[in-house]
Design an enzyme around this catalytic site. Structure first.
Site, mmCIF file in Angstrom:
data_model
loop_
_atom_site.group_PDB
_atom_site.id
_atom_site.type_symbol
_atom_site.label_atom_id
_atom_site.label_comp_id
_atom_site.label_asym_id
_atom_site.label_seq_id
_atom_site.Cartn_x
_atom_site.Cartn_y
_atom_site.Cartn_z
ATOM 1 N N CYS A 2 0.832 -1.203 0.000
ATOM 2 C CA CYS A 2 0.000 0.000 0.000
ATOM 3 C C CYS A 2 0.870 1.257 0.000
ATOM 4 C CB CYS A 2 -0.869 0.025 1.239
ATOM 5 S SG CYS A 2 -1.898 -1.424 1.410
ATOM 6 N N ARG A 33 5.531 0.161 -5.702
ATOM 7 C CA ARG A 33 5.437 -0.684 -4.508
ATOM 8 C C ARG A 33 4.474 -1.840 -4.709
ATOM 9 N NH1 ARG A 33 6.987 2.360 0.267
ATOM 10 N NH2 ARG A 33 5.477 1.214 1.500
ATOM 11 N N TRP A 88 -2.984 -2.596 -1.628
ATOM 12 C CA TRP A 88 -2.602 -3.963 -1.983
ATOM 13 C C TRP A 88 -3.443 -4.853 -1.080
ATOM 14 C CZ3 TRP A 88 0.413 -8.268 -0.099
ATOM 15 C CH2 TRP A 88 0.982 -9.066 -1.096
ATOM 16 N N ASN A 115 -2.025 2.311 5.845
ATOM 17 C CA ASN A 115 -1.135 1.181 5.517
ATOM 18 C C ASN A 115 -0.960 0.363 6.784
ATOM 19 O OD1 ASN A 115 -0.757 2.279 3.030
ATOM 20 N ND2 ASN A 115 1.402 2.820 3.322
ATOM 21 N N GLY A 116 -0.872 -0.941 6.646
ATOM 22 C CA GLY A 116 -0.660 -1.784 7.823
ATOM 23 C C GLY A 116 -1.898 -2.616 8.111
ATOM 24 N N GLU A 562 20.066 -16.329 -6.710
ATOM 25 C CA GLU A 562 19.595 -14.985 -7.035
ATOM 26 C C GLU A 562 19.140 -14.907 -8.499
ATOM 27 O OE1 GLU A 562 18.527 -12.524 -5.710
ATOM 28 O OE2 GLU A 562 18.733 -10.875 -7.115
ATOM 29 N N LYS A 566 15.325 -14.034 -9.866
ATOM 30 C CA LYS A 566 15.028 -12.955 -10.824
ATOM 31 C C LYS A 566 14.180 -13.499 -11.970
ATOM 32 C CE LYS A 566 15.725 -10.344 -8.952
ATOM 33 N NZ LYS A 566 16.288 -10.053 -7.694
ATOM 34 N N GLU A 569 10.604 -14.298 -10.811
ATOM 35 C CA GLU A 569 9.820 -13.117 -10.444
ATOM 36 C C GLU A 569 9.202 -12.395 -11.623
ATOM 37 O OE1 GLU A 569 12.857 -10.881 -8.096
ATOM 38 O OE2 GLU A 569 11.100 -10.280 -6.955
ATOM 39 N N HIS A 585 23.057 -35.765 -6.587
ATOM 40 C CA HIS A 585 22.214 -36.313 -5.517
ATOM 41 C C HIS A 585 20.723 -36.235 -5.850
ATOM 42 C CE1 HIS A 585 25.660 -36.869 -2.947
ATOM 43 N NE2 HIS A 585 26.033 -35.613 -3.181
ATOM 44 N N LYS A 686 6.857 -4.323 -3.917
ATOM 45 C CA LYS A 686 8.249 -3.929 -3.712
ATOM 46 C C LYS A 686 8.660 -4.106 -2.251
ATOM 47 C CE LYS A 686 12.242 -2.335 -4.819
ATOM 48 N NZ LYS A 686 13.140 -3.372 -5.376
HETATM 49 C C1 AGP Z 1 13.738 -9.188 -4.913
HETATM 50 O O1 AGP Z 1 13.816 -9.185 -6.295
HETATM 51 C C2 AGP Z 1 12.423 -9.433 -4.389
HETATM 52 N N1 AGP Z 1 11.472 -8.519 -4.869
HETATM 53 C C3 AGP Z 1 12.307 -9.794 -2.925
HETATM 54 O O2 AGP Z 1 12.809 -11.073 -2.798
HETATM 55 C C4 AGP Z 1 12.982 -8.876 -1.881
HETATM 56 O O3 AGP Z 1 14.361 -8.965 -2.002
HETATM 57 C C5 AGP Z 1 12.533 -9.311 -0.478
HETATM 58 O O4 AGP Z 1 11.140 -9.154 -0.365
HETATM 59 C C6 AGP Z 1 13.222 -8.537 0.613
HETATM 60 O O5 AGP Z 1 12.974 -7.177 0.508
HETATM 61 P P1 AGP Z 1 13.863 -6.109 1.273
HETATM 62 O O6 AGP Z 1 15.236 -6.204 0.744
HETATM 63 O O7 AGP Z 1 13.207 -4.803 0.969
HETATM 64 O O8 AGP Z 1 13.794 -6.474 2.730
#
Ligand code: AGP
Length: 691
Positions: A2, A33, A88, A115-116, A562, A566, A569, A585, A686
């Site tokens: 949000c 976000r 959101w 928010n929250g 990582e 990516k 996502e 394994h 985000k």
């Molecule tokens: C990264 O591409 C992601 N969107 C997600 O994994 C992110 O890294 C994770 O939610 C942690 O967020 P932060 O670094 O803001 O704590």
């Protein structure tokens, strides 16, 4: 997640259409976000009238809704309060009804954006229902607006000011919130408050502020409403006379006695404020900001020992162009290509490449304590967790302290033991991730020293840790984290270097790493030259695949994880990062001539072992894509037969900074080719501010 945006103009004449555009533009800055509906509240044509506009989907849809509403955009307001929100969905589906602002009833006497999560909203709701309130939405937020109305009606005869009313409402709320409250009973006034959810206030005044801070004001009757009412009976009445004294905020005192024109921009994120003003005040948890008559006042329920009695008005470092796409098609693309620069910003003023030293101002006073600790626990989520994985080995090697790396949610699920002589490092781009925040609270309660490695200045994690390092990567807008990853990686390496700088035995190694850091920006630039070939590879070879494996070991295990995250996502393709040593394994059963398998086979002490995994795959008719160093002679036979992506070579512990670049580009081009929304991938936000 949000987003909140509010705009207050005082003695600054603005047309309604301009106010609406300011609100919508603010929301647009928060779009990154992640959200699924949006709304805003502004004053109507008649006194005591508030208009609400709410729509599902993008802010553009809300703009259209407003445009088609035939509202008189030319009406001018000398003073006005507007509030807006991107939602959101957590409680209730995305719908115009569930979108914020929420209202106290058909007359919109009180409207709120939030928010929250209000965890006791069911209790509040059923009590208010028993008092005759009708709830229309499935949200937790609606109870705030209705509670405000209930408290107002109960105390009508007492002439409460907005702060006093807000206190009576807030004391009943459990959970977390950043919220803005507007009311027809307090025209041109706004309440902004937070608990566990960020909120800042941008200040723009006609004349220079008298002082660059705002005093915190405490109640004259500290017993007023600091405890929640057990049920909503008369205990929500103010005992005694309300405090009708209106104080003056020193920053806003005008020397000539003429009221000062002012504008306030309230937001959950500085990126929505920076285009209007760079003067901002970050609210602390439980601060109640009350803006009226062009002045900003900060109130608290009670006086707390040891806490500052003022809030600074700071200057935002952020530039507007940092949150614009420029010549790039997407924020993610821009951020991938920014890495040669963002990484330099992470090191700027901290690494002396000539003297080969590292100086981290935010950690300096704590280095000796950290060196003496029993263990270091790194705690994070998602990409930030991968940056911990990527640097764990160099931490262990340089500090000789046991290092644990934990996913915040799992760490909490296990109620893992934490002791006073532990040091807990929290890594987060946003500084607001709920799981990481909860882990921070957990470790703080157990007396551990807490260290933040955070990108967003002023975020909850950066404020609630004992010490830390800002990674200074600049605003990261793309939901898929890229430049924050490489900057977190570098920041963690710098922490490890600082911690070991009292060890002569590690000096040569330290100096080699600092040499590596001095070249890394240019080498990332070089790795980015792979862009075209990766674009082609994504278009021709990879786009129709259902799945993809990425294998690496040692330092490159984190890179594999990582890279796979990516790709998942933003291209929605199944991909898995696998430790190359685990291939035999089980994972090897997946190998056939179709499945793309990317190997991270850059040169380090584990290179022969990775190559043996490559051979195993080739022996089973697999078709690897090999990320290797430029001119790697051991691969010369394979170059002709198999696809390679060649990156520059650096010292082992920094190689992941270069190897991740082709994987970021691959994720990007796959998503573009598939026509997906690169910067706003489905179902993702985000900053994940819910558990
Ligand atoms: C990264 O591409 C992601 N969107 C997600 O994994 C992110 O890294 C994770 O939610 C942690 O967020 P932060 O670094 O803001 O704590």
């Amino acid at each position: 997640m949000c987003g909140i945006f509010g705009y207050v103009n005082y003695l600054v004449e603005r047309k309604r259409i301009d106010i609406v555009h300011t609100l919508l533009d603010g929301l647009q800055r928060l779009e990154y976000r992640g959200y699924d509906s949006a709304g805003l509240a502004i004053d109507g044509d008649k006194p005591n009238e508030v208009l609400l506009f709410k729509e599902v989907g993008k802010v553009a849809a809300l703009r259209q809704l407003y445009d088609s509403s035939n509202t008189d955009g030319d009406k001018t307001f000398v003073s006005h309060v507007g509030i807006a929100h991107t939602r959101w969905a957590t409680h209730g589906e995305p719908s115009p009804l569930n979108a914020h602002p929420h209202t106290s009833g058909p007359l919109n006497e009180f409207v709120v954006v939030h928010n929250g999560i209000i965890t006791n909203y069911r209790e509040i709701k059923s009590l208010l229902e028993s008092k005759g309130f009708k709830f229309e939405t499935e949200t937790d937020t609606e109870c705030i607006a209705k509670l405000a109305k209930y408290v107002y009606d109960l105390n009508k005869h007492r002439d409460l000011d907005f702060t006093e009313l807000a206190k009576l409402v807030l004391v009943e709320l459990q959970g977390s919130y950043g919220l803005l409250l507007k009311s027809i009973y307090y025209p041109h006034e706004i309440i902004a408050t937070r608990k566990g959810s960020p909120l800042l206030i941008g200040v723009k005044t006609e004349k220079k502020l008298k002082v660059d801070f705002v005093d915190v004001e405490f109640p004259d009757f500290p017993d007023i409403s600091v405890e929640p009412a057990s049920n909503f009976n008369d205990s929500l009445l103010v005992p005694g006379a309300p405090d009708l004294r209106r104080s003056q905020s020193r920053a806003f005192v005008s020397e000539d006695g003429i009221p000062m024109q002012s504008e306030f921009f309230l937001a959950s994120d500085p990126s929505a404020v920076v285009e209007h003003t760079k003067k901002v005040l970050y609210l602390e948890d439980d601060d109640i900001a009350h803006i009226y008559d062009g002045e900003l006042h900060i109130h608290r329920m009670r006086r707390e020992e040891g806490l500052p009695t003022f809030r600074s008005i700071q200057t935002l470092e952020m530039e507007l162009n940092e949150i614009m796409k420029g010549n790039f098609d997407h924020f993610m693309q821009k951020e991938i290509f920014e890495q040669p620069e963002s990484i330099v910003n992470t090191m700027r003023g901290r690494v002396d490449f000539e003297k080969k030293t590292v100086n981290l101002g935010g950690l300096k006073a704590y280095l000796n304590t950290i060196r003496r600790c029993r263990r270091i626990i790194m705690i994070a989520c998602g990409t930030s967790y991968h940056s911990c994985m990527a640097t764990r080995a160099i931490f262990e090697e340089l500090t000789e302290i046991p290092i644990a790396v934990e996913l915040a949610s799992d760490f909490l699920d296990r109620r893992s033991p934490v002791f006073r002589d532990d040091v807990c490092i929290f890594v987060s781009q946003s500084g607001e991730t709920a799981d990481t925040m909860l882990a921070l609270q957990y470790c703080t309660e157990r007396g551990a020293l807490t260290v933040g490695i955070v990108n967003c200045v002023g975020s909850s994690i950066s404020r609630q840790t004992n010490c830390g390092v800002h990674i200074n990567a600049g605003p990261e807008i793309g939901v898929a984290s890229t430049k924050a990853y490489t900057s977190q990686y570098v920041a963690l390496v710098m922490v490890a270097l600082s911690l070991s700088d009292d060890r002569i035995s590690k000096r040569a190694r330290r100096e080699a790493i600092i040499d590596g850091l001095s070249k890394i920006s240019a080498q990332i630039q070089e790795a980015l030259l792979l862009n075209d070939s990766i674009h082609m590879m994504a278009e021709t070879d990879l786009v129709n695949q259902k799945s993809l494996l990425i294998l690496g070991r040692g330092y490159q295990h984190a890179t594999a994880m990582e890279g796979a995250l990516k790709i998942k996502e933003i291209s929605y393709m199944h991909s898995e990062g696998v430790l190359a040593g685990e291939l035999k394994h089980g994972v090897i059963a997946l190998v056939d001539e179709n499945l793309p398998i990317i190997f991270l086979a850059t040169h380090d002490s584990l290179f022969p072992k990775v190559m043996s995994a490559v051979e195993q795959v080739i022996a089973r008719a697999g078709n690897p894509i090999i990320i290797c160093n430029k001119g790697e002679s051991a691969l010369s036979k394979l170059h002709k037969t198999y696809r390679t992506l060649q990156v520059p070579a650096t010292i082992d512990c920094l190689q992941g900074l270069l190897n991740v670049v082709p994987l970021q580009l691959m994720a990007y081009w796959l998503a573009v080719r598939k026509g997906f929304d690169v910067d706003f991938p489905r179902n993702l936000a985000k900053a994940v501010t819910v558990e």
